[in-house]
Scaffold this motif. Structure first.
Motif, PDB file in Angstrom:
ATOM      1  N   UNK A 129       0.831  -1.206   0.000  1.00 20.50           N
ATOM      2  CA  UNK A 129       0.000   0.000   0.000  1.00 20.50           C
ATOM      3  C   UNK A 129       0.865   1.255   0.000  1.00 20.50           C
ATOM      4  N   UNK A 130       2.156   1.090  -0.200  1.00 23.80           N
ATOM      5  CA  UNK A 130       3.128   2.187  -0.209  1.00 23.80           C
ATOM      6  C   UNK A 130       4.333   1.721  -1.039  1.00 23.80           C
ATOM      7  N   UNK A 131       5.158   2.636  -1.523  1.00 26.05           N
ATOM      8  CA  UNK A 131       6.318   2.221  -2.315  1.00 26.05           C
ATOM      9  C   UNK A 131       7.338   1.447  -1.483  1.00 26.05           C
ATOM     10  N   UNK A 132       8.058   0.542  -2.137  1.00 23.27           N
ATOM     11  CA  UNK A 132       9.180  -0.126  -1.487  1.00 23.27           C
ATOM     12  C   UNK A 132      10.283   0.890  -1.196  1.00 23.27           C
ATOM     13  N   UNK A 142       8.329   5.052  -6.992  1.00 21.43           N
ATOM     14  CA  UNK A 142       7.025   4.743  -6.427  1.00 21.43           C
ATOM     15  C   UNK A 142       6.582   3.308  -6.609  1.00 21.43           C
ATOM     16  N   UNK A 143       7.488   2.433  -7.037  1.00 21.80           N
ATOM     17  CA  UNK A 143       7.130   1.027  -7.276  1.00 21.80           C
ATOM     18  C   UNK A 143       6.642   0.371  -5.991  1.00 21.80           C
ATOM     19  N   UNK A 144       5.471  -0.287  -6.048  1.00 23.32           N
ATOM     20  CA  UNK A 144       4.861  -0.895  -4.862  1.00 23.32           C
ATOM     21  C   UNK A 144       4.471  -2.358  -5.083  1.00 23.32           C
ATOM     22  N   UNK A 145       5.122  -3.013  -6.057  1.00 19.68           N
ATOM     23  CA  UNK A 145       4.750  -4.389  -6.357  1.00 19.68           C
ATOM     24  C   UNK A 145       3.516  -4.433  -7.238  1.00 19.68           C
ATOM     25  N   UNK A 146       2.900  -5.607  -7.336  1.00 24.86           N
ATOM     26  CA  UNK A 146       1.735  -5.731  -8.203  1.00 24.86           C
ATOM     27  C   UNK A 146       0.894  -6.940  -7.794  1.00 24.86           C
ATOM     28  N   UNK A 147      -0.320  -6.968  -8.292  1.00 18.98           N
ATOM     29  CA  UNK A 147      -1.248  -8.062  -7.975  1.00 18.98           C
ATOM     30  C   UNK A 147      -1.040  -9.229  -8.923  1.00 18.98           C
ATOM     31  N   UNK A 173       0.633 -11.459   0.832  1.00 19.40           N
ATOM     32  CA  UNK A 173       1.844 -11.068   1.539  1.00 19.40           C
ATOM     33  C   UNK A 173       1.845  -9.632   2.034  1.00 19.40           C
ATOM     34  N   UNK A 174       1.401  -8.701   1.197  1.00 22.00           N
ATOM     35  CA  UNK A 174       1.541  -7.286   1.552  1.00 22.00           C
ATOM     36  C   UNK A 174       0.187  -6.599   1.717  1.00 22.00           C
ATOM     37  N   UNK A 175       0.243  -5.321   2.093  1.00 18.10           N
ATOM     38  CA  UNK A 175      -0.942  -4.616   2.591  1.00 18.10           C
ATOM     39  C   UNK A 175      -2.060  -4.486   1.559  1.00 18.10           C
ATOM     40  N   UNK A 176      -1.731  -4.131   0.328  1.00 19.01           N
ATOM     41  CA  UNK A 176      -2.782  -3.955  -0.685  1.00 19.01           C
ATOM     42  C   UNK A 176      -3.476  -5.278  -0.970  1.00 19.01           C
ATOM     43  N   UNK A 177      -2.702  -6.361  -1.001  1.00 22.95           N
ATOM     44  CA  UNK A 177      -3.288  -7.688  -1.218  1.00 22.95           C
ATOM     45  C   UNK A 177      -4.208  -8.059  -0.067  1.00 22.95           C
ATOM     46  N   UNK A 178      -3.789  -7.775   1.159  1.00 27.50           N
ATOM     47  CA  UNK A 178      -4.618  -8.107   2.322  1.00 27.50           C
ATOM     48  C   UNK A 178      -5.877  -7.250   2.379  1.00 27.50           C
ATOM     49  N   UNK A 179      -5.788  -5.997   1.948  1.00 29.99           N
ATOM     50  CA  UNK A 179      -6.994  -5.172   1.869  1.00 29.99           C
ATOM     51  C   UNK A 179      -8.020  -5.826   0.941  1.00 29.99           C
ATOM     52  N   UNK A 180      -7.544  -6.343  -0.194  1.00 29.70           N
ATOM     53  CA  UNK A 180      -8.432  -6.989  -1.137  1.00 29.70           C
ATOM     54  C   UNK A 180      -9.038  -8.265  -0.532  1.00 29.70           C
ATOM     55  N   UNK A 203       1.305 -16.359   4.757  1.00 30.21           N
ATOM     56  CA  UNK A 203       2.422 -15.405   4.738  1.00 30.21           C
ATOM     57  C   UNK A 203       2.110 -14.128   5.514  1.00 30.21           C
ATOM     58  N   UNK A 204       1.447 -13.129   4.901  1.00 29.87           N
ATOM     59  CA  UNK A 204       1.168 -11.880   5.608  1.00 29.87           C
ATOM     60  C   UNK A 204       2.418 -11.195   6.124  1.00 29.87           C
ATOM     61  N   UNK A 205       3.509 -11.191   5.319  1.00 30.38           N
ATOM     62  CA  UNK A 205       4.776 -10.644   5.802  1.00 30.38           C
ATOM     63  C   UNK A 205       4.724  -9.130   6.031  1.00 30.38           C
ATOM     64  N   UNK A 206       4.021  -8.414   5.178  1.00 29.17           N
ATOM     65  CA  UNK A 206       3.736  -6.998   5.407  1.00 29.17           C
ATOM     66  C   UNK A 206       2.266  -6.893   5.788  1.00 29.17           C
ATOM     67  N   UNK A 207       1.988  -6.443   6.990  1.00 27.25           N
ATOM     68  CA  UNK A 207       0.604  -6.384   7.442  1.00 27.25           C
ATOM     69  C   UNK A 207       0.461  -5.257   8.462  1.00 27.25           C
ATOM     70  N   UNK A 208      -0.547  -4.418   8.263  1.00 32.28           N
ATOM     71  CA  UNK A 208      -0.809  -3.343   9.216  1.00 32.28           C
ATOM     72  C   UNK A 208      -1.544  -3.902  10.434  1.00 32.28           C
ATOM     73  N   UNK A 209      -1.467  -3.169  11.545  1.00 30.92           N
ATOM     74  CA  UNK A 209      -2.147  -3.630  12.758  1.00 30.92           C
ATOM     75  C   UNK A 209      -3.656  -3.699  12.560  1.00 30.92           C
ATOM     76  N   UNK A 210      -4.222  -2.739  11.822  1.00 33.86           N
ATOM     77  CA  UNK A 210      -5.663  -2.768  11.600  1.00 33.86           C
ATOM     78  C   UNK A 210      -6.069  -3.984  10.784  1.00 33.86           C
ATOM     79  N   UNK A 211      -5.190  -4.439   9.882  1.00 29.22           N
ATOM     80  CA  UNK A 211      -5.493  -5.628   9.106  1.00 29.22           C
ATOM     81  C   UNK A 211      -5.452  -6.881   9.980  1.00 29.22           C
TER      82      UNK A 211
END
Length: 231
Positions: A129-132, A142-147, A173-180, A203-211
């Protein structure tokens, strides 16, 4: 959902394939192994797991072909430990519906569905949900990975799993994927109620507390992959 890397300034592949692109190449490589070779690989794999004391192994993203190999080896008495498979929901969901089993036969069972939404932080393919921060390689600002799957695919796959009461495990793994994923599970639960067997976050290696709070509230079992390289 994937990338074929090229030699700089050309369309010539340089040998590196990412995510879905790699998955599309793999069957062509394994096709050269043949049925006997695939059975030998399955047996050797379970023997290796058993040598470390494991009593259960998982094929976490099987194709129907791989699942059939495991089923055949099990029928021949070739599995030394329990093996559970989850077939790619974007490959053949009807296969899972026809072959899902709550119990093992010859140490093998098909437990449900696997959904993959993104890649890995290590390969900078996890969808953030943010750039690497300072990714290693030639990436645009601004690259942030992809779906690896589109929002309609994710919503439809999760809805189908809930409608058919099949366990679904999701690589997110990351925040945007978990939001989906959170959106898809919330939508499916509002329509169908909860599953008899819990959905699993892989996995969930990048995960926000709210997620993390959302996954707990939704009854999702977190099978986390701890990571200390990236923050």
């Amino acid at each position: 959902g994937g990338i074929i890397r090229r030699e700089e300034g050309s369309q010539q592949p340089n040998g590196v394939v990412e995510e879905v692109a790699w998955i599309s190449v793999l069957p062509k490589v394994l096709g050269n192994v043949g049925a006997t070779g695939m059975k030998a690989l399955a047996k050797a794999g379970t023997e290796l797991w058993a040598s470390f004391g494991y009593t259960t192994a998982q094929e976490g993203r099987a194709t129907p072909g791989i699942a059939n190999v495991l089923k055949a080896v099990a029928a021949e008495g070739g599995l030394k430990i329990d093996v559970v498979s989850y077939v790619d929901v974007l490959a053949d969901r009807d296969y899972v519906k026809a072959n899902q089993s709550p119990s093992y036969v010859g140490h093998y069972r098909n437990a449900g569905l696997k959904l993959t939404i993104d890649g890995s932080p290590q390969g900078f393919t996890a969808w953030r949900d943010r750039p690497y921060y300072d990714p290693v390689g030639n990436y645009p600002p601004g690259y942030a990975g992809y779906a690896a799957a589109t929002p309609p695919q994710v919503l439809d796959a999760v809805d189908w799993a809930y409608a058919n009461k099949l366990q679904i495990i999701t690589h997110s793994n990351a925040e945007a994927a978990s939001d989906m994923l959170i959106t898809a599970i919330r939508t499916a639960q509002a329509k169908h109620g909860r599953l008899p067997t819990r959905p699993v976050l892989i996995h969930g290696q990048f995960q926000r507390e709210d997620q993390a709070d959302c996954f707990v509230a939704l009854g999702v079992f977190p099978s986390l992959f701890p990571m200390h390289t990236f923050y």
